[in-house]
Design a protein around this motif. Structure first.
Motif, mmCIF file in Angstrom:
data_model
loop_
_atom_site.group_PDB
_atom_site.id
_atom_site.type_symbol
_atom_site.label_atom_id
_atom_site.label_comp_id
_atom_site.label_asym_id
_atom_site.label_seq_id
_atom_site.Cartn_x
_atom_site.Cartn_y
_atom_site.Cartn_z
ATOM 1 N N UNK A 1 32.528 44.696 37.431
ATOM 2 C CA UNK A 1 32.155 44.323 36.069
ATOM 3 C C UNK A 1 31.638 45.577 35.354
ATOM 4 N N UNK A 2 31.561 45.489 34.056
ATOM 5 C CA UNK A 2 30.879 46.522 33.282
ATOM 6 C C UNK A 2 29.696 45.839 32.603
ATOM 7 N N UNK A 3 28.510 46.109 33.114
ATOM 8 C CA UNK A 3 27.316 45.436 32.582
ATOM 9 C C UNK A 3 26.240 46.490 32.306
ATOM 10 N N UNK B 1 45.081 45.713 43.585
ATOM 11 C CA UNK B 1 43.696 46.097 43.831
ATOM 12 C C UNK B 1 42.864 44.817 43.825
ATOM 13 N N UNK B 2 41.559 44.958 43.679
ATOM 14 C CA UNK B 2 40.721 43.759 43.522
ATOM 15 C C UNK B 2 39.875 43.898 42.262
ATOM 16 N N UNK B 3 39.487 42.747 41.732
ATOM 17 C CA UNK B 3 38.486 42.728 40.659
ATOM 18 C C UNK B 3 37.277 41.952 41.182
ATOM 19 N N UNK B 4 36.145 42.162 40.531
ATOM 20 C CA UNK B 4 34.950 41.411 40.925
ATOM 21 C C UNK B 4 35.149 39.931 40.592
ATOM 22 N N UNK C 1 26.422 49.122 30.719
ATOM 23 C CA UNK C 1 26.950 50.479 30.791
ATOM 24 C C UNK C 1 27.252 50.958 32.199
ATOM 25 N N UNK C 2 27.082 50.084 33.196
ATOM 26 C CA UNK C 2 27.323 50.505 34.580
ATOM 27 C C UNK C 2 28.354 49.608 35.246
ATOM 28 N N UNK C 3 29.039 50.174 36.237
ATOM 29 C CA UNK C 3 29.960 49.381 37.052
ATOM 30 C C UNK C 3 29.120 48.573 38.033
ATOM 31 N N UNK C 4 29.293 47.260 38.009
ATOM 32 C CA UNK C 4 28.444 46.379 38.821
ATOM 33 C C UNK C 4 29.341 45.432 39.620
ATOM 34 N N UNK C 5 29.123 45.396 40.927
ATOM 35 C CA UNK C 5 29.913 44.472 41.763
ATOM 36 C C UNK C 5 29.418 43.044 41.538
ATOM 37 N N UNK C 6 30.224 42.064 41.971
ATOM 38 C CA UNK C 6 29.777 40.672 41.872
ATOM 39 C C UNK C 6 28.494 40.515 42.679
ATOM 40 N N UNK C 7 27.591 39.677 42.188
ATOM 41 C CA UNK C 7 26.293 39.503 42.827
ATOM 42 C C UNK C 7 26.412 39.120 44.284
ATOM 43 N N UNK C 8 27.417 38.320 44.610
ATOM 44 C CA UNK C 8 27.597 37.899 45.998
ATOM 45 C C UNK C 8 28.662 38.734 46.707
ATOM 46 N N UNK C 9 29.077 39.836 46.059
ATOM 47 C CA UNK C 9 30.057 40.738 46.667
ATOM 48 C C UNK C 9 31.491 40.221 46.626
ATOM 49 N N UNK D 1 30.114 44.560 27.217
ATOM 50 C CA UNK D 1 30.063 44.240 28.652
ATOM 51 C C UNK D 1 31.322 43.470 29.034
ATOM 52 N N UNK D 2 31.783 43.668 30.255
ATOM 53 C CA UNK D 2 32.965 42.934 30.719
ATOM 54 C C UNK D 2 32.626 42.277 32.052
ATOM 55 N N UNK D 3 32.881 40.999 32.141
ATOM 56 C CA UNK D 3 32.680 40.270 33.401
ATOM 57 C C UNK D 3 34.014 39.663 33.806
ATOM 58 N N UNK D 4 34.486 40.006 34.988
ATOM 59 C CA UNK D 4 35.772 39.482 35.449
ATOM 60 C C UNK D 4 35.548 38.288 36.376
ATOM 61 N N UNK D 5 36.624 37.571 36.613
ATOM 62 C CA UNK D 5 36.536 36.448 37.548
ATOM 63 C C UNK D 5 37.191 35.206 37.004
#
Ligand code: NAD
Length: 495
Positions: free
Chosen positions: A20-22, A47-50, A24-32, A216-220
């Motif tokens: 994710x982009x949250x 590839x994979x997305x969060x 201003x930083x690249x952030x993995x899903x909270x549960x990985x 911010x971008x949240x994938x899933x």
């Protein structure tokens, strides 16, 4: 000029796991958690997305809220915001081929279309709204002299945007351009099957100087993170392009939460009407084929219902079938390819099911109908044409969202209007006639947000795109789009 060797260099470039982009930083899903990104070109894992969680979405919305509240974006001088947005557009332009190829590997659109429709269009849209941002301002109302009444325009605050897979950059920019130009902070939820290029475009925004937290971008998965966005108490406006079913859910989420404004762009079953006095039947046939087979029919304004006047019907069907020869499913990353892949296996199966059901509902197959290029492992389909399609048949009523054209004859103007409006949708339409009076009568009679006359498609950013009836509400593009992203505040001052 697009260059095949440059495309070939990018086609196999490694793509690392995406986050994710949250803030201003690249952030993995909270549960990985992660989701595989399947390429429609060969069915392989790119590839994979969060795989976002509700908490990830909440964190992104909180980040946007904090950014809005401290004024790091809305509080900038308009000239400063404008400069950053221009820089963003420049960076997208400089990286256009990389963005386009990344998008094609993810969603399957043929590169010739994708390059211009995706980064190309996004650049134009962002520049349009950057230029416009200091040209939209409030009013002083005409009141009794003892009062000063001002109508101020303000950003709404936090905008949530849910984006489909067919044109993620173009449609993404239609939302992001006016939302950011107006001073809002945004959380974007791209489609599961087309997140990569949008993530990259958002990274470029940071590089251009859009402050952290503003975009911010949240994938899933839609039913997880999209739903969490819809139910959030802290999103002020929700903008969406996609299916009617999800559109309805978003309105429900709004009703169950904070009554956020919801703007929907839901596609259609657009009638493309050919009168026998069309000025150029050859051109009309070319437009008819192009409007349904470009991007394998995965276009919200696709002219998916072709209505042809009876006296030219058979000849015109033959002409369209001939023009359809120009569209052959091929490698989406070859410049010579005229029609790319269907976005996903699920979408391909859905298209083929419509095709399988059509003859039983009275339709006559003129051309195509099958899956092709199976040896690639990808999801490809022939351009498909049905004639004698009954107005109540599924392929005349439901949005296939694939390369499937339904042709129905009509006798006269009255029947053309009745057939055109015999749908729950109202997005686009087209009329071909040399009779100016008839053209205007049709423009008035057709219940749609867009009517093309003696052409189909191609409208630029200066005009609004939006539907009526179950094609949605609100408009993307043009100065009208600003209204979605601004609130009006009345100041009533006794002097
Ligand atoms: P969709 O409506 O299911 O998905 C669009 C977006 O909504 C995606 O980002 C998805 O993750 C999200 N979403 C899904 N469920 C959600 C939920 N419960 N809450 C919040 N967000 C949710 O569309 P699709 O599966 O991509 O395609 C299905 C159909 O939608 C197509 O066959 C076509 O008819 C239509 N469609 C229209 C357009 C258009 O341009 N109007 C674009 C894509 C798809």
């Amino acid at each position: 000029m697009l260059d095949q060797s440059a495309i070939d260099q990018l086609r196999a470039a490694p793509i690392g796991p995406q986050s994710h982009l949250i803030g201003g930083a690249a952030v993995a899903a909270g549960d990985g958690g992660t989701l595989d990104v399947i390429s429609p070109l060969d069915g392989g894992v790119l590839t994979t997305i969060a795989r976002g969680t509700e908490a990830d979405m909440a964190a992104a919305i909180a980040s946007a809220r904090a950014a809005f509240d401290d004024g790091r974006w809305s509080g900038l001088a308009p000239a400063a915001r404008k400069k950053i947005l221009f820089k963003w557009a420049d960076l997208i332009e400089a990286n256009a081929l990389e963005l386009a190829v990344l998008g094609v590997r993810d969603n399957g659109t043929e590169i010739g279309t994708a390059y211009f429709a995706e980064p190309g269009s996004a650049v134009g849209t962002i520049r349009y709204y950057a230029e416009a941002l200091d040209k939209v301002y409030g009013e002083i109302a005409v009141t009794d002299p003892s009062v000063l009444a001002m109508v101020q325009r303000e950003p709404v605050g936090v905008v949530g945007a849910i984006i489909p897979w067919n044109f993620p950059l173009m449609i993404g920019a239609w939302k992001l351009g006016p939302a950011l130009a107006a001073g809002n902070c945004v959380v974007v939820k791209p489609a599961e099957t087309a997140s990569l290029s949008l993530l990259r475009m958002a990274e470029l925004a940071l590089e251009a100087g859009v402050p952290p937290g503003v975009l911010n971008v949240v994938t899933g998965e839609g039913p997880v993170v999209g739903k969490a966005m819809g139910l959030s108490m802290d999103v002020d406006v929700l903008v969406f392009t996609g299916s009617g079913g999800v559109g309805r859910q978003l309105m429900e989420y709004s009703a169950r939460s904070n009554l956020k404004r919801v703007y929907l762009e839901l596609g259609g079953k657009s009638p493309h009407i050919i009168f026998s006095d069309a000025p150029d039947l050859e051109q009309a046939a070319k437009a008819a084929a192009g409007s349904i087979f470009r991007n394998a029919g995965q276009v919200c304004v696709a002219g998916s219902r072709l209505l042809v006047q009876s006296d030219i019907h058979d000849d015109f069907v033959a002409l369209v079938a001939e023009q359809a020869e120009a569209f052959k499913a091929g490698d989406p990353l070859q410049l010579s390819t005229s029609m790319g892949a269907v976005n996903s296996e699920r979408q391909l199966k859905q298209n083929l099911a419509f095709v399988a059901d059509a003859p039983g509902q009275g339709a006559r197959l003129i051309k195509g109908g099958g899956q092709v290029r199976r040896e690639t492992g990808g999801y490809f389909m022939e351009p498909t044409i049905f004639a004698d399609v009954r107005p109540d048949a599924d392929i005349a009523q439901k949005e296939v969202f694939g390369p499937v054209l339904a042709i129905t004859p009509f006798a006269d103007e009255a029947e053309a209007i009745a057939l055109a409006n015999d749908t729950v949708y109202g997005l686009a339409s087209g009329v071909w006639t040399a009779d100016l009076g008839r053209a205007h009568r049709m423009v008035r009679a057709i219940r749609a947000g867009v009517v093309h006359v003696n052409t189909y498609g191609g409208a630029d950013g200066t005009v609004p795109l939006g539907g009526v009836r179950q094609s949605g509400n609100g408009h993307d593009k043009s100065m009208h789009a600003f209204d979605k992203y601004m609130d009006l505040k009345t100041v009533w001052m006794r002097l």
